[in-house]
Design a protein around this motif. Structure first.
Motif, PDB file in Angstrom:
ATOM      1  N   THR A   1      -3.109  29.286  -4.053  1.00 15.45           N
ATOM      2  CA  THR A   1      -4.374  29.257  -2.635  1.00 15.45           C
ATOM      3  C   THR A   1      -4.867  29.266  -3.496  1.00 15.45           C
ATOM      4  O   THR A   1      -5.753  28.828  -2.888  1.00 15.45           O
ATOM      5  N   GLU A   2      -4.969  27.717  -4.953  1.00 19.85           N
ATOM      6  CA  GLU A   2      -6.154  27.204  -5.658  1.00 19.85           C
ATOM      7  C   GLU A   2      -6.023  25.907  -5.095  1.00 19.85           C
ATOM      8  O   GLU A   2      -6.665  25.365  -5.233  1.00 19.85           O
ATOM      9  N   ASN A   3      -4.667  25.338  -4.752  1.00 18.08           N
ATOM     10  CA  ASN A   3      -4.693  24.404  -3.223  1.00 18.08           C
ATOM     11  C   ASN A   3      -5.182  22.776  -5.310  1.00 18.08           C
ATOM     12  O   ASN A   3      -5.508  21.962  -4.457  1.00 18.08           O
ATOM     13  N   HIS A   4      -4.412  22.848  -6.283  1.00 17.05           N
ATOM     14  CA  HIS A   4      -4.568  21.646  -6.718  1.00 17.05           C
ATOM     15  C   HIS A   4      -3.473  21.216  -7.016  1.00 17.05           C
ATOM     16  O   HIS A   4      -1.865  21.366  -6.323  1.00 17.05           O
ATOM     17  N   LEU A   5      -3.470  19.581  -6.164  1.00 14.52           N
ATOM     18  CA  LEU A   5      -2.000  18.784  -5.652  1.00 14.52           C
ATOM     19  C   LEU A   5      -1.597  19.381  -7.535  1.00 14.52           C
ATOM     20  O   LEU A   5      -0.456  18.809  -7.606  1.00 14.52           O
ATOM     21  N   LYS A   6      -1.816  19.013  -8.393  1.00  8.87           N
ATOM     22  CA  LYS A   6      -0.956  18.622  -9.538  1.00  8.87           C
ATOM     23  C   LYS A   6       0.229  19.716  -9.584  1.00  8.87           C
ATOM     24  O   LYS A   6       1.139  19.882  -9.520  1.00  8.87           O
ATOM     25  N   PHE A   7      -0.333  20.497  -9.397  1.00  2.71           N
ATOM     26  CA  PHE A   7       0.946  22.241  -8.941  1.00  2.71           C
ATOM     27  C   PHE A   7       1.714  21.980  -7.677  1.00  2.71           C
ATOM     28  O   PHE A   7       2.744  21.740  -7.677  1.00  2.71           O
ATOM     29  N   LEU A   8       0.930  21.076  -6.329  1.00  6.61           N
ATOM     30  CA  LEU A   8       1.605  21.102  -5.549  1.00  6.61           C
ATOM     31  C   LEU A   8       2.744  20.609  -5.599  1.00  6.61           C
ATOM     32  O   LEU A   8       3.961  20.065  -4.440  1.00  6.61           O
TER      33      LEU A   8
ATOM     34  N   GLU B   1       0.739  -1.101   0.199  1.00  2.17           N
ATOM     35  CA  GLU B   1      -0.154  -0.367  -0.299  1.00  2.17           C
ATOM     36  C   GLU B   1       0.769   1.363  -0.414  1.00  2.17           C
ATOM     37  O   GLU B   1       1.722   1.583   0.864  1.00  2.17           O
ATOM     38  N   LYS B   2       0.281   1.618  -1.191  1.00  2.00           N
ATOM     39  CA  LYS B   2       1.338   3.464  -1.022  1.00  2.00           C
ATOM     40  C   LYS B   2       0.867   4.177  -0.279  1.00  2.00           C
ATOM     41  O   LYS B   2      -0.370   4.900  -0.453  1.00  2.00           O
ATOM     42  N   LYS B   3       1.862   4.900   0.885  1.00  2.00           N
ATOM     43  CA  LYS B   3       1.204   5.968   1.337  1.00  2.00           C
ATOM     44  C   LYS B   3       2.035   7.313   0.787  1.00  2.00           C
ATOM     45  O   LYS B   3       2.829   7.226   0.294  1.00  2.00           O
ATOM     46  N   THR B   4       0.668   7.945   0.865  1.00  2.00           N
ATOM     47  CA  THR B   4       1.657   9.924   0.570  1.00  2.00           C
ATOM     48  C   THR B   4       1.923  10.945   1.858  1.00  2.00           C
ATOM     49  O   THR B   4       1.007  10.888   2.598  1.00  2.00           O
ATOM     50  N   VAL B   5       3.153  10.779   1.724  1.00  2.00           N
ATOM     51  CA  VAL B   5       3.050  11.253   2.568  1.00  2.00           C
ATOM     52  C   VAL B   5       3.670  13.354   2.281  1.00  2.00           C
ATOM     53  O   VAL B   5       4.666  13.409   1.422  1.00  2.00           O
ATOM     54  N   GLY B   6       2.921  13.840   3.552  1.00  3.59           N
ATOM     55  CA  GLY B   6       2.840  15.583   2.763  1.00  3.59           C
ATOM     56  C   GLY B   6       4.477  15.990   3.368  1.00  3.59           C
ATOM     57  O   GLY B   6       4.911  15.175   3.155  1.00  3.59           O
ATOM     58  N   HIS B   7       4.115  17.698   2.393  1.00  2.00           N
ATOM     59  CA  HIS B   7       5.752  17.903   2.699  1.00  2.00           C
ATOM     60  C   HIS B   7       4.693  19.420   2.494  1.00  2.00           C
ATOM     61  O   HIS B   7       3.464  20.068   2.601  1.00  2.00           O
ATOM     62  N   PHE B   8       5.693  20.729   3.086  1.00  2.00           N
ATOM     63  CA  PHE B   8       5.352  21.738   3.214  1.00  2.00           C
ATOM     64  C   PHE B   8       4.699  22.905   1.774  1.00  2.00           C
ATOM     65  O   PHE B   8       4.970  22.259   0.874  1.00  2.00           O
ATOM     66  N   HIS B   9       3.342  23.808   1.793  1.00  3.18           N
ATOM     67  CA  HIS B   9       3.231  24.125   0.842  1.00  3.18           C
ATOM     68  C   HIS B   9       4.437  25.127   0.656  1.00  3.18           C
ATOM     69  O   HIS B   9       5.898  26.176   1.247  1.00  3.18           O
ATOM     70  N   PRO B  10       4.462  25.606  -0.735  1.00  4.92           N
ATOM     71  CA  PRO B  10       5.701  26.084  -1.948  1.00  4.92           C
ATOM     72  C   PRO B  10       5.732  27.329  -1.049  1.00  4.92           C
ATOM     73  O   PRO B  10       6.976  27.521  -0.742  1.00  4.92           O
ATOM     74  N   VAL B  11       4.970  28.093  -0.059  1.00  5.23           N
ATOM     75  CA  VAL B  11       5.365  29.230   0.180  1.00  5.23           C
ATOM     76  C   VAL B  11       5.720  29.399   1.247  1.00  5.23           C
ATOM     77  O   VAL B  11       6.934  29.949   1.492  1.00  5.23           O
ATOM     78  N   TYR B  12       5.538  28.943   2.121  1.00  6.04           N
ATOM     79  CA  TYR B  12       5.617  28.282   3.307  1.00  6.04           C
ATOM     80  C   TYR B  12       7.389  27.699   3.585  1.00  6.04           C
ATOM     81  O   TYR B  12       8.089  28.388   3.825  1.00  6.04           O
ATOM     82  N   GLN B  13       7.954  26.986   2.257  1.00 11.22           N
ATOM     83  CA  GLN B  13       9.418  26.298   2.038  1.00 11.22           C
ATOM     84  C   GLN B  13      10.055  27.558   1.473  1.00 11.22           C
ATOM     85  O   GLN B  13      11.148  27.708   2.079  1.00 11.22           O
TER      86      GLN B  13
END
Ligand code: PHE
Length: 346
Positions: free
Chosen positions: A336-343, A100-112
């Motif tokens: 701020t659109e929160n599209h995962l393709k972008f993030l 089972e592949k777990k997706t690990v989150g990461h910081f938002h590019p602005v925060y990063q």
């Protein structure tokens, strides 16, 4: 019909075996044999595919009923036999199945980006200071040498709040510069701070504007802080963030709270400063990245610093703008659109 016959025989056999199971381990084996992932019921389901269409639903139902019945029997029997003491031998799960592949989150590019930028200044000895996003009018404007009738208030029009405490008007801060005031009011020089955070302006969203964005303010005050120090710090920062080949230039500008004031440009990261035919810097070869200057003596007076004794520099930069230049992002609204393709690209 074949499937129904087989179903009956599986049922009979299963019920007898489960009934006569003498201990928990045998019961577990039976559970695997009939109800397991490669069990006999699974086989029956697989055979469904070859049953004529008109009988398919009846056959499916019968298998489901049998499955339910066996599950009940096994559960009932477990109550009397308990669970096995040691794990039963034999294959219990199929190790060849993909994990089972777990997706690990990461910081938002602005925060990063804000963290990356801040770290450069922290390495230069700057402390991190913070101020509230809801600021009073005095800190946001008056203390920064922008009185009520000053035209600069129009350029920085922001969101005012209904009076929330006494006579002071409050607003959503339109820049991080009020943190300068807050820090100087409670600290004696020398000091070196940066203040990262959210700011607000009543801008209509377009590729380059958004009513909420992030800034990092910088302030250094001491007995002989000069424009050369400002230049040194900014030069180091720009080379560190955009790469050692990046060039920098100052352009005279105006801010009420600095004198002299300047805007800083870097050589265009797309055309490397060549300019010709570049659509990003519009042929200029330069991109504007921040505002800065030497702290105006009037600001020092407001915070009770002696302007004869102390000098200082300040700068303010937009975090989204830095990220857009560095990562070639052409629309600030993407943040701020929160599209995962972008993030997910960061
Ligand atoms: N506060 C200014 C702005 O938001 C930037 C700035 C900060 C300019 C400090 C000079 C000194 O545009």
């Amino acid at each position: 019909m074949e499937l129904f016959e087989e179903l009956e025989s599986v049922k009979k056999q299963a019920l007898t075996e489960i009934d006569s199971a003498g201990d928990a381990e045998v019961l577990q084996q039976l559970e695997i044999k009939y109800l397991g992932r490669k069990g006999l019921l699974r086989d029956l389901f697989t055979q469904l595919g070859s049953v004529p269409a008109e009988k398919k639903s009846a056959a499916g139902q019968s298998i489901n009923q049998l499955k339910q019945l066996l599950e009940e029997k096994v559960t009932g029997k477990k109550e009397t036999l308990g669970t096995p003491v040691k794990a039963a031998t034999g294959e219990q799960f199929d190790t060849s199945l993909p994990g089972e592949k777990k997706t690990v989150g990461h910081f938002h590019p602005v925060y990063q980006t804000m963290t990356d930028l801040s770290n450069i200044f922290v390495r230069l000895g700057f402390d991190i200071a913070r101020g509230p996003e809801i600021e009073n009018e005095f800190n946001n404007f008056d203390a920064l040498n922008i009185p009520a009738d000053h035209p600069a208030r129009d350029a920085w029009d922001t969101f005012y709040l209904h009076n929330i405490s006494g006579s002071q008007r409050h607003l959503l801060r339109c820049h991080t510069s009020p943190v300068q005031i807050r820090v100087m009011k409670k600290t004696k020089p020398p000091l070196r701070i940066i203040a990262p955070g959210k700011v607000f302006r009543s801008d209509t969203p377009d590729p380059g504007h958004f009513p909420m964005f992030h800034q990092i303010e910088g302030l250094m005050v001491g007995e002989d802080v000069s424009f050369a120090h400002l230049k040194g710090v900014l030069n180091l920062f720009i080379k560190e963030f955009f790469g050692p080949e990046t060039k920098m230039r100052f352009r005279p500008s105006f801010f009420s709270f600095t004198e002299p004031s300047a805007e800083v440009d870097i050589s265009c990261v797309i055309c490397n400063g060549k300019g010709t035919g570049c659509s990003v810097c519009r042929g200029e070869g330069w991109m504007e990245i921040l505002g800065c200057g030497m702290v105006d003596p009037n600001v020092f007076k407001t915070v009770n610093y002696d302007p004869e004794k102390y000098t200082g520099f300040a700068f303010g930069l937009g975090v989204e703008r830095m990220a857009m230049i560095k990562y070639r992002i052409n629309d600030i609204r993407l943040f701020t659109e929160n599209h995962l393709k972008f993030l997910n690209q960061f």
